[in-house]
Each structure stands twice: as C-alpha cells, then as structure tokens.
Design a protein around this motif. Structure first.
Motif, PDB file in Angstrom:
ATOM      1  N   SER A  85      -4.007  -9.360   1.697  1.00 43.87           N
ATOM      2  CA  SER A  85      -3.234 -10.503   1.211  1.00 43.87           C
ATOM      3  C   SER A  85      -1.807 -10.118   0.800  1.00 43.87           C
ATOM      4  O   SER A  85      -1.517  -8.969   0.451  1.00 43.87           O
ATOM      5  CB  SER A  85      -3.942 -11.155   0.022  1.00 43.87           C
ATOM      6  N   LEU A  86      -0.949 -11.104   0.830  1.00 47.54           N
ATOM      7  CA  LEU A  86       0.450 -10.929   0.446  1.00 47.54           C
ATOM      8  C   LEU A  86       0.567 -10.518  -1.021  1.00 47.54           C
ATOM      9  O   LEU A  86       1.445  -9.736  -1.381  1.00 47.54           O
ATOM     10  CB  LEU A  86       1.222 -12.220   0.710  1.00 47.54           C
ATOM     11  N   GLU A  87      -0.333 -10.994  -1.854  1.00 40.31           N
ATOM     12  CA  GLU A  87      -0.295 -10.647  -3.276  1.00 40.31           C
ATOM     13  C   GLU A  87      -0.427  -9.139  -3.494  1.00 40.31           C
ATOM     14  O   GLU A  87       0.145  -8.585  -4.427  1.00 40.31           O
ATOM     15  CB  GLU A  87      -1.419 -11.363  -4.055  1.00 40.31           C
ATOM     16  N   GLU A  88      -1.166  -8.472  -2.631  1.00 38.30           N
ATOM     17  CA  GLU A  88      -1.345  -7.028  -2.775  1.00 38.30           C
ATOM     18  C   GLU A  88      -0.054  -6.256  -2.494  1.00 38.30           C
ATOM     19  O   GLU A  88       0.076  -5.108  -2.898  1.00 38.30           O
ATOM     20  CB  GLU A  88      -2.462  -6.538  -1.852  1.00 38.30           C
ATOM     21  N   LEU A  89       0.892  -6.890  -1.822  1.00 34.18           N
ATOM     22  CA  LEU A  89       2.183  -6.257  -1.558  1.00 34.18           C
ATOM     23  C   LEU A  89       3.228  -6.581  -2.631  1.00 34.18           C
ATOM     24  O   LEU A  89       4.361  -6.134  -2.544  1.00 34.18           O
ATOM     25  CB  LEU A  89       2.734  -6.706  -0.195  1.00 34.18           C
ATOM     26  N   SER A  90       2.856  -7.340  -3.643  1.00 33.73           N
ATOM     27  CA  SER A  90       3.835  -7.806  -4.625  1.00 33.73           C
ATOM     28  C   SER A  90       4.549  -6.678  -5.362  1.00 33.73           C
ATOM     29  O   SER A  90       5.685  -6.842  -5.792  1.00 33.73           O
ATOM     30  CB  SER A  90       3.173  -8.767  -5.628  1.00 33.73           C
ATOM     31  N   SER A  91       3.926  -5.518  -5.503  1.00 32.96           N
ATOM     32  CA  SER A  91       4.575  -4.401  -6.194  1.00 32.96           C
ATOM     33  C   SER A  91       5.339  -3.484  -5.228  1.00 32.96           C
ATOM     34  O   SER A  91       5.951  -2.507  -5.654  1.00 32.96           O
ATOM     35  CB  SER A  91       3.536  -3.584  -6.964  1.00 32.96           C
ATOM     36  N   LEU A  92       5.338  -3.816  -3.948  1.00 30.79           N
ATOM     37  CA  LEU A  92       6.017  -2.994  -2.945  1.00 30.79           C
ATOM     38  C   LEU A  92       7.524  -3.016  -3.176  1.00 30.79           C
ATOM     39  O   LEU A  92       8.132  -4.077  -3.279  1.00 30.79           O
ATOM     40  CB  LEU A  92       5.700  -3.521  -1.543  1.00 30.79           C
ATOM     41  N   GLN A  93       8.114  -1.830  -3.274  1.00 32.36           N
ATOM     42  CA  GLN A  93       9.559  -1.730  -3.467  1.00 32.36           C
ATOM     43  C   GLN A  93      10.266  -1.219  -2.222  1.00 32.36           C
ATOM     44  O   GLN A  93      11.438  -1.493  -2.012  1.00 32.36           O
ATOM     45  CB  GLN A  93       9.869  -0.816  -4.650  1.00 32.36           C
ATOM     46  N   LYS A  94       9.532  -0.453  -1.408  1.00 34.73           N
ATOM     47  CA  LYS A  94      10.146   0.116  -0.215  1.00 34.73           C
ATOM     48  C   LYS A  94       9.095   0.252   0.882  1.00 34.73           C
ATOM     49  O   LYS A  94       7.996   0.716   0.632  1.00 34.73           O
ATOM     50  CB  LYS A  94      10.731   1.482  -0.554  1.00 34.73           C
ATOM     51  N   LEU A  95       9.466  -0.150   2.082  1.00 32.86           N
ATOM     52  CA  LEU A  95       8.587  -0.019   3.242  1.00 32.86           C
ATOM     53  C   LEU A  95       9.331   0.804   4.294  1.00 32.86           C
ATOM     54  O   LEU A  95      10.448   0.462   4.688  1.00 32.86           O
ATOM     55  CB  LEU A  95       8.232  -1.390   3.816  1.00 32.86           C
ATOM     56  N   GLU A  96       8.726   1.896   4.727  1.00 27.24           N
ATOM     57  CA  GLU A  96       9.288   2.725   5.787  1.00 27.24           C
ATOM     58  C   GLU A  96       8.258   2.845   6.899  1.00 27.24           C
ATOM     59  O   GLU A  96       7.092   3.092   6.631  1.00 27.24           O
ATOM     60  CB  GLU A  96       9.598   4.135   5.281  1.00 27.24           C
ATOM     61  N   TYR A  97       8.690   2.666   8.130  1.00 24.51           N
ATOM     62  CA  TYR A  97       7.800   2.877   9.262  1.00 24.51           C
ATOM     63  C   TYR A  97       8.601   3.395  10.444  1.00 24.51           C
ATOM     64  O   TYR A  97       9.819   3.228  10.518  1.00 24.51           O
ATOM     65  CB  TYR A  97       7.029   1.609   9.637  1.00 24.51           C
ATOM     66  N   SER A  98       7.891   4.045  11.353  1.00 24.47           N
ATOM     67  CA  SER A  98       8.529   4.526  12.581  1.00 24.47           C
ATOM     68  C   SER A  98       7.510   4.457  13.708  1.00 24.47           C
ATOM     69  O   SER A  98       6.309   4.451  13.481  1.00 24.47           O
ATOM     70  CB  SER A  98       9.051   5.955  12.410  1.00 24.47           C
ATOM     71  N   TYR A  99       8.020   4.413  14.931  1.00 23.59           N
ATOM     72  CA  TYR A  99       7.172   4.428  16.119  1.00 23.59           C
ATOM     73  C   TYR A  99       7.924   5.139  17.233  1.00 23.59           C
ATOM     74  O   TYR A  99       9.152   5.241  17.214  1.00 23.59           O
ATOM     75  CB  TYR A  99       6.764   3.014  16.546  1.00 23.59           C
ATOM     76  N   GLU A 100       7.159   5.627  18.192  1.00 25.32           N
ATOM     77  CA  GLU A 100       7.763   6.336  19.316  1.00 25.32           C
ATOM     78  C   GLU A 100       6.978   6.026  20.582  1.00 25.32           C
ATOM     79  O   GLU A 100       5.753   6.059  20.582  1.00 25.32           O
ATOM     80  CB  GLU A 100       7.756   7.839  19.050  1.00 25.32           C
ATOM     81  N   ALA A 101       7.699   5.702  21.645  1.00 21.91           N
ATOM     82  CA  ALA A 101       7.116   5.460  22.961  1.00 21.91           C
ATOM     83  C   ALA A 101       7.907   6.279  23.973  1.00 21.91           C
ATOM     84  O   ALA A 101       8.921   6.879  23.619  1.00 21.91           O
ATOM     85  CB  ALA A 101       7.172   3.970  23.296  1.00 21.91           C
ATOM     86  N   ASP A 102       7.457   6.293  25.228  1.00 22.61           N
ATOM     87  CA  ASP A 102       8.164   7.074  26.251  1.00 22.61           C
ATOM     88  C   ASP A 102       9.622   6.654  26.394  1.00 22.61           C
ATOM     89  O   ASP A 102      10.502   7.488  26.507  1.00 22.61           O
ATOM     90  CB  ASP A 102       7.468   6.943  27.597  1.00 22.61           C
ATOM     91  N   SER A 103       9.870   5.359  26.409  1.00 21.09           N
ATOM     92  CA  SER A 103      11.220   4.878  26.693  1.00 21.09           C
ATOM     93  C   SER A 103      12.010   4.458  25.462  1.00 21.09           C
ATOM     94  O   SER A 103      13.191   4.141  25.562  1.00 21.09           O
ATOM     95  CB  SER A 103      11.159   3.702  27.666  1.00 21.09           C
ATOM     96  N   SER A 104      11.384   4.428  24.305  1.00 17.23           N
ATOM     97  CA  SER A 104      12.112   4.006  23.108  1.00 17.23           C
ATOM     98  C   SER A 104      11.428   4.535  21.858  1.00 17.23           C
ATOM     99  O   SER A 104      10.286   4.980  21.885  1.00 17.23           O
ATOM    100  CB  SER A 104      12.195   2.482  23.050  1.00 17.23           C
ATOM    101  N   ARG A 105      12.157   4.476  20.804  1.00 10.48           N
ATOM    102  CA  ARG A 105      11.627   4.822  19.496  1.00 10.48           C
ATOM    103  C   ARG A 105      12.378   3.998  18.473  1.00 10.48           C
ATOM    104  O   ARG A 105      13.454   3.492  18.731  1.00 10.48           O
ATOM    105  CB  ARG A 105      11.757   6.300  19.206  1.00 10.48           C
ATOM    106  N   GLY A 106      11.785   3.863  17.337  1.00 12.86           N
ATOM    107  CA  GLY A 106      12.441   3.097  16.295  1.00 12.86           C
ATOM    108  C   GLY A 106      11.894   3.448  14.940  1.00 12.86           C
ATOM    109  O   GLY A 106      10.813   4.020  14.802  1.00 12.86           O
ATOM    110  N   ASP A 107      12.675   3.131  13.952  1.00 16.00           N
ATOM    111  CA  ASP A 107      12.232   3.274  12.576  1.00 16.00           C
ATOM    112  C   ASP A 107      12.976   2.250  11.744  1.00 16.00           C
ATOM    113  O   ASP A 107      14.005   1.729  12.154  1.00 16.00           O
ATOM    114  CB  ASP A 107      12.447   4.699  12.054  1.00 16.00           C
TER     115      ASP A 107
END
Length: 109
Positions: A70-92
């Motif tokens: 639930s969205l309520e469980e994210l209420s204390s979230l201050q920072k979200l970091e994520y990354s992904y990588e594929a053959d032709s692209s990557r992102g974070d």
C-alpha cells in the motif's frame, strides 16, 4: 517477353532489398516488495537507394517500477534510488521526497 522478365527481375530485386524488422520486447521481474517491467519497441529498416545500401532505426523503451504493497507503507520514504541495465540501454534515477509519495509507480525512460 524480354521486357516482362526484366520487369519481374527488377520487382524481385527491389522487394528483396527492402526489409523491415519490428522488435517488441517486455522483460519483468520482482522481489518481495517491488515489481519491475522493461518494455522495448524498435524498428529497423534495410533497403537500397541509388545503388547504395541504406539503414535506419527507431526505438523507444520504458522502465516501470511498482511497489506491491500500500501507498501508506511508503509514507516515511525520503529517498528512492533505482537502476537497471539492458543490452542497448541503462538507466538510474534518484527521487527525493519532501512530502509522502503520491504514487506506488515510478517510470523511467
């Protein structure tokens, strides 16, 4: 008769020299609290013009990250970091919150 054979040969040659490939891929994965999807769409065109071989391509992709609870469980979230990588692209991405998040879904492209 010779003209007909020449015409047929030309049509076959032009058809054989022009090729389009469409790519449409979706990859997904999940953990205990998150699920992710990477969608890729692309088109490659091979052909010929003025005796030269031509090539063009267009592509797009989207990365979607979704919190499974639930969205309520994210209420204390201050920072979200994520990354992904594929053959032709990557992102974070890093997202900082001064207020509780308003969505459980995050998009990157």
């Amino acid at each position: 008769m010779k003209k007909i054979i020449t015409l047929l040969f030309t049509i076959i040659l032009l058809t054989a020299c022009s090729e389009t490939t469409n790519n449409d891929y979706k990859f997904s994965g999940e953990s205990e609290h998150w699920e992710a999807e990477y969608a890729y769409k692309g088109t490659e065109k091979w052909g010929g013009k003025d005796g030269r071989e031509t090539y063009s391509n267009e592509d797009s992709y989207e990365f979607i990250l979704k919190y499974k609870d639930s969205l309520e469980e994210l209420s204390s979230l201050q920072k979200l970091e994520y990354s992904y990588e594929a053959d032709s692209s990557r992102g974070d991405s890093t997202e900082e919150f001064t207020e509780p998040p308003s969505s459980v879904t995050y998009r990157g492209n």
